[in-house]
Design a protein around this motif. Sequence first.
Motif, short mmCIF file in Angstrom:
data_model
loop_
_atom_site.label_atom_id
_atom_site.label_comp_id
_atom_site.label_asym_id
_atom_site.label_seq_id
_atom_site.Cartn_x
_atom_site.Cartn_y
_atom_site.Cartn_z
N GLY A 98 24.25 28.73 83.31
CA GLY A 98 24.91 27.53 83.69
C GLY A 98 24.19 25.75 83.44
N GLN A 99 23.80 25.97 82.23
CA GLN A 99 23.99 25.13 81.91
C GLN A 99 25.41 24.11 80.90
OE1 GLN A 99 21.06 22.92 82.01
NE2 GLN A 99 20.14 24.27 82.78
N LEU A 100 25.58 23.45 81.00
CA LEU A 100 26.87 23.09 81.09
C LEU A 100 26.14 21.72 79.86
CD1 LEU A 100 28.47 22.69 84.22
CD2 LEU A 100 28.34 24.73 82.50
N SER A 101 27.81 21.85 78.55
CA SER A 101 28.08 20.66 77.70
C SER A 101 28.73 21.19 77.43
CB SER A 101 26.89 21.44 76.11
OG SER A 101 27.63 22.35 75.50
N VAL A 102 29.42 19.33 76.90
CA VAL A 102 30.66 19.29 76.99
C VAL A 102 31.07 18.93 75.27
CG1 VAL A 102 33.03 17.68 77.48
CG2 VAL A 102 31.12 18.65 79.80
N GLY A 103 32.51 19.17 74.84
CA GLY A 103 32.08 19.06 73.17
C GLY A 103 31.40 19.46 73.19
N PHE A 104 32.03 19.60 71.09
CA PHE A 104 31.91 19.52 69.89
C PHE A 104 31.77 18.72 68.55
CE2 PHE A 104 31.19 23.29 67.02
CZ PHE A 104 29.90 24.19 68.01
N ALA A 105 31.07 17.86 68.93
CA ALA A 105 30.90 17.48 67.69
C ALA A 105 30.71 17.27 66.26
CB ALA A 105 30.70 15.93 68.74
N ARG A 106 31.12 17.11 65.63
CA ARG A 106 30.50 17.87 64.48
C ARG A 106 29.13 17.04 63.44
NH1 ARG A 106 34.81 20.36 61.06
NH2 ARG A 106 36.63 18.93 61.97
N LYS A 107 29.05 16.13 64.54
CA LYS A 107 27.26 15.23 64.34
C LYS A 107 26.21 16.42 64.76
CE LYS A 107 27.54 11.20 67.07
NZ LYS A 107 27.20 12.11 68.74
N ASP A 108 27.24 17.00 66.38
CA ASP A 108 26.39 17.19 67.30
C ASP A 108 26.14 19.14 67.49
OD1 ASP A 108 25.40 15.57 68.69
OD2 ASP A 108 27.03 15.32 69.62
N GLU A 109 26.63 19.53 65.74
CA GLU A 109 27.75 20.90 65.77
C GLU A 109 26.07 22.02 66.01
OE1 GLU A 109 29.58 23.20 63.43
OE2 GLU A 109 31.40 21.33 63.43
N ALA A 110 25.12 21.59 64.86
CA ALA A 110 23.92 22.27 64.43
C ALA A 110 22.80 22.48 66.13
CB ALA A 110 23.10 22.16 63.32
N ALA A 111 22.51 21.37 66.62
CA ALA A 111 22.04 21.35 67.94
C ALA A 111 22.38 22.34 68.65
CB ALA A 111 21.82 19.58 68.32
N ILE A 112 23.83 22.20 68.86
CA ILE A 112 24.49 22.98 69.67
C ILE A 112 24.19 24.99 69.83
CG2 ILE A 112 26.67 23.97 71.22
CD1 ILE A 112 27.82 20.74 70.50
N LEU A 113 24.25 24.65 68.64
CA LEU A 113 24.73 26.20 68.18
C LEU A 113 22.72 26.02 67.98
CD1 LEU A 113 26.90 26.47 65.19
CD2 LEU A 113 27.08 27.87 66.82
N ALA A 114 22.39 25.76 67.44
CA ALA A 114 20.45 26.13 67.73
C ALA A 114 20.30 26.06 69.29
CB ALA A 114 19.57 24.95 67.06
N ARG A 115 20.68 25.29 69.71
CA ARG A 115 20.44 25.88 71.57
C ARG A 115 20.75 27.00 72.28
NH1 ARG A 115 23.87 24.20 75.62
NH2 ARG A 115 25.02 23.39 75.35
N LEU A 116 22.16 27.15 71.61
CA LEU A 116 22.14 28.83 72.16
C LEU A 116 22.86 29.63 71.80
CD1 LEU A 116 26.62 27.27 72.31
CD2 LEU A 116 25.42 27.07 74.20
N SER A 117 21.70 29.92 70.34
CA SER A 117 20.59 31.01 70.02
C SER A 117 19.70 31.25 70.41
CB SER A 117 20.68 30.41 68.15
OG SER A 117 22.22 30.39 67.78
N THR A 118 19.20 30.71 71.48
CA THR A 118 18.04 31.18 72.04
C THR A 118 17.97 31.88 72.96
OG1 THR A 118 17.39 29.30 72.71
CG2 THR A 118 16.70 28.91 70.65
#
Length: 118
Positions: A98-118
Amino acid sequence: MITLYGIKNCDTVKRARQALTDAGIDFRFHDFKIDGLPVALAHRWVAQLGVDTVVNRQGTTWRKLDEATRNQLTADTAPALLNREPALVKRPVIDAGGQLSVGFARKDEAAILARLST
């Protein structure tokens, strides 16, 4: 379960899928070209994120729309348009419970992956 929405030939979607796989993050891929985009789902995205976040006004699909359609785009009209033209969605859309995010900018990759890993 995480669902990654996009189009398999989109470079950003390819990169996001590979990054999630490499990070060992389980996800389901929903390809708009094959699986479509239900109006109800597009409505939820627009309601939660806003038209400007969901609609890609930079791509070829947007430029191919007639001027009247582009000028009449609102939160009310966007879901039906996205259902007809799912390539208009900024990609990828990632739904993590239910938590949505849009895009996968290179500068945001690490933060997105960290959020999804939890």
